[in-house]
Write an enzyme that holds these catalytic residues in place. Structure first.
Site, PDB file in Angstrom:
ATOM      1  CE  LYS A 121      -2.219  -1.176   3.775  1.00 30.87           C
ATOM      2  NZ  LYS A 121      -1.853  -2.591   3.966  1.00 30.87           N
ATOM      3  CB  THR A 122       3.616   2.387   2.211  1.00 31.50           C
ATOM      4  OG1 THR A 122       2.876   2.246   3.427  1.00 31.50           O
ATOM      5  CG2 THR A 122       4.527   3.603   2.319  1.00 31.50           C
ATOM      6  CD  GLU A 165      -0.276   3.007   3.547  1.00 30.65           C
ATOM      7  OE1 GLU A 165      -0.065   2.064   4.337  1.00 30.65           O
ATOM      8  OE2 GLU A 165       0.598   3.839   3.234  1.00 30.65           O
TER       9      GLU A 165
END
Length: 461
Positions: A121-122, A165
């Site tokens: 995600k990051t 995110e």
């Protein structure tokens, strides 16, 4: 133009303001003109970056840190019910807002892209934020890690796009209503909050159902959990799949490594497109393709976005090169789930000709209890490993759950592993292992990241 400040959040107080998610929201609110205050357990470069924006940051938690005129108190799931500032908020009748609700309010009036998945995600959020900024679209963004400096995990932009995110760990991603959502993968994790894969699928289904009418879900065509989620959605939302599978809508034809970079060729809308990815490993190449597909779904031309993705050079703790000493490179990895560990180790193997040595710190007793065997098997990809004690974070110990579960599994898989119970002894242990040409990977979501500079210092002697 980006919207202004939500009135009820013009004087917010953040409990745990230095955390990755909390500090990002605080930064955006400060940039929008809010009078931001908060507290954290310890001082940090992130706290100092917030002070530079005009925020008041107290160190330690105490009732008197909460101003009487605060309009809301922002908390994360990590804040315990007995926090004195939380108790003071109840006394004063100040509304308590979860960080996911605060973030959702910041997206109001914008075109949100929400990036979800068990892993990646990051990185994917960062790729989108950097590439869209490179194109002059000035997005707002909130990321779970710093790009290149403390406080760079978030930005208030003047453009209409907001990249966020979306965290599934506590189901907070159910609060968002994105125009475009990304699901990178779906696996069982966060065992304190999810009891089964059925529970996970239900949660991701709720997230997908939150996509606004006419919006798009970008989802992996390769990851089995993502494919199963797609089957369960049964056409309820417009879906664009990506990956190496023959049936992918955005199909990856090739990923060619070039040291710690790679070149990716995809077929999108019937045309081939080749672009560079400035970070190593096939999983990062997949993240870049997901970012490309999401940007295109939002209307950004692929021919412009693809080359802009090369501007992304990494996030702190995501295969971040910390330095080199005595011919040994030291790289820091946030990987703490077996899938992430395997991906980062494979990337390092492809990117270096020397041996790969790992300093691994397990994260959470619950995760180690459920996935310790798989963590040990992942460490078998390294030439040698040091395993530290479990970093507890928000959890209390579980009887019988120690790093020995991982060590035993790693040794059973043929790995060479040694336990080190005192972090202070790690630099000396690594110095006894490392040779010129080797790469040392400090790995885990806890404070193992602090060891990189100490290892480099010891190696340079």
């Amino acid at each position: 133009m980006a919207p202004g400040l939500p009135t009820a959040m013009d004087r917010p107080h953040f409990i745990g303001i230095g955390g990755a998610g909390m500090s990002g929201i605080a930064k955006i609110l400060a940039q929008r003109g809010a009078k931001v205050a908060g507290s954290d357990a310890k001082d940090s470069p992130t706290a100092e970056a917030l002070r530079a924006l005009g925020a008041t940051v107290h160190i330690g938690h105490a009732a008197e840190h909460l101003a009487d005129d605060a309009t809301c108190v922002v908390v994360s799931s990590a804040i315990r019910a007995d926090n004195p500032e939380l108790a003071r908020a109840a006394e004063l009748g100040i509304p308590v807002v979860h960080r996911s609700d605060a973030l959702a309010r910041l997206m109001d009036g914008l075109r949100p892209i929400a990036v979800a998945g068990t892993h990646g995600k990051t990185t994917t959020t960062s790729m989108l934020a950097v590439s869209l900024a490179e194109l002059g679209l000035t997005p707002s963004y909130a990321i779970g890690g710093d790009l290149d400096a403390p406080g760079s995990n978030a930005q208030h932009g003047e453009g209409e796009i907001f990249v966020a995110e979306a965290d599934e760990s506590d189901r907070s991603f159910h609060k968002y209503a994105p125009e475009v959502a990304i699901v990178l993968n779906v696996e069982l994790d966060h065992h304190a909050n999810y009891g089964s894969m059925e529970d996970i699928y239900d949660s991701f289904r709720t997230f997908a159902d939150r996509i606004v009418p006419g919006g798009t879900l970008v989802i992996s065509a390769d990851h089995e959990g993502a494919r199963e989620l797609t089957r369960r959605l049964d056409g309820a939302v417009r879906t664009v799949t990506y990956g190496e599978s023959q049936d992918a809508d955005v199909r990856i034809l090739s990923i060619t490594p070039h040291g710690l970079k790679s070149e990716v060729t995809v077929v999108l809308d019937g045309a081939e497109l080749t672009f560079a990815v400035s970070v190593p490993g096939s999983h990062y190449a997949h993240n870049a393709v997901a970012a490309l597909a999401a940007g295109v779904a939002l209307g950004v031309p692929a021919a412009e976005l693809a080359p802009a993705l090369a501007a992304y050079t990494g996030v702190k703790r995501r295969l971040q090169l910390k330095g080199e000493a005595a011919g040994v490179q030291v790289v820091d990895s946030y990987a703490h789930h077996p899938t992430e560990m395997t991906a980062d180790l494979e990337a390092m193997r492809a990117g270096t000709e020397g041996r790969v040595l790992v300093v691994f710190q397990p994260h959470l007793f619950s995760r180690t209890q459920e996935l310790g065997k798989e963590m040990g098997e992942a460490l078998a990809l390294a030439d040698e490993s040091v395993v530290l004690d479990i970093y507890p974070a928000r959890e209390d110990p579980i009887p019988g759950v120690t790093s020995e579960l991982i060590i035993a599994s790693a040794r059973a898989a043929g790995a060479e592993v040694q336990p080190v119970h005192d972090k202070a002894g790690v630099p000396e242990a690594v110095a006894g292992m490392a040779k010129p040409g080797d790469l040392v990977l400090t790995m885990g979501a806890g404070d193992v990241t602090d060891l990189g500079p100490r290892i480099l210092e010891r190696l340079s002697k």
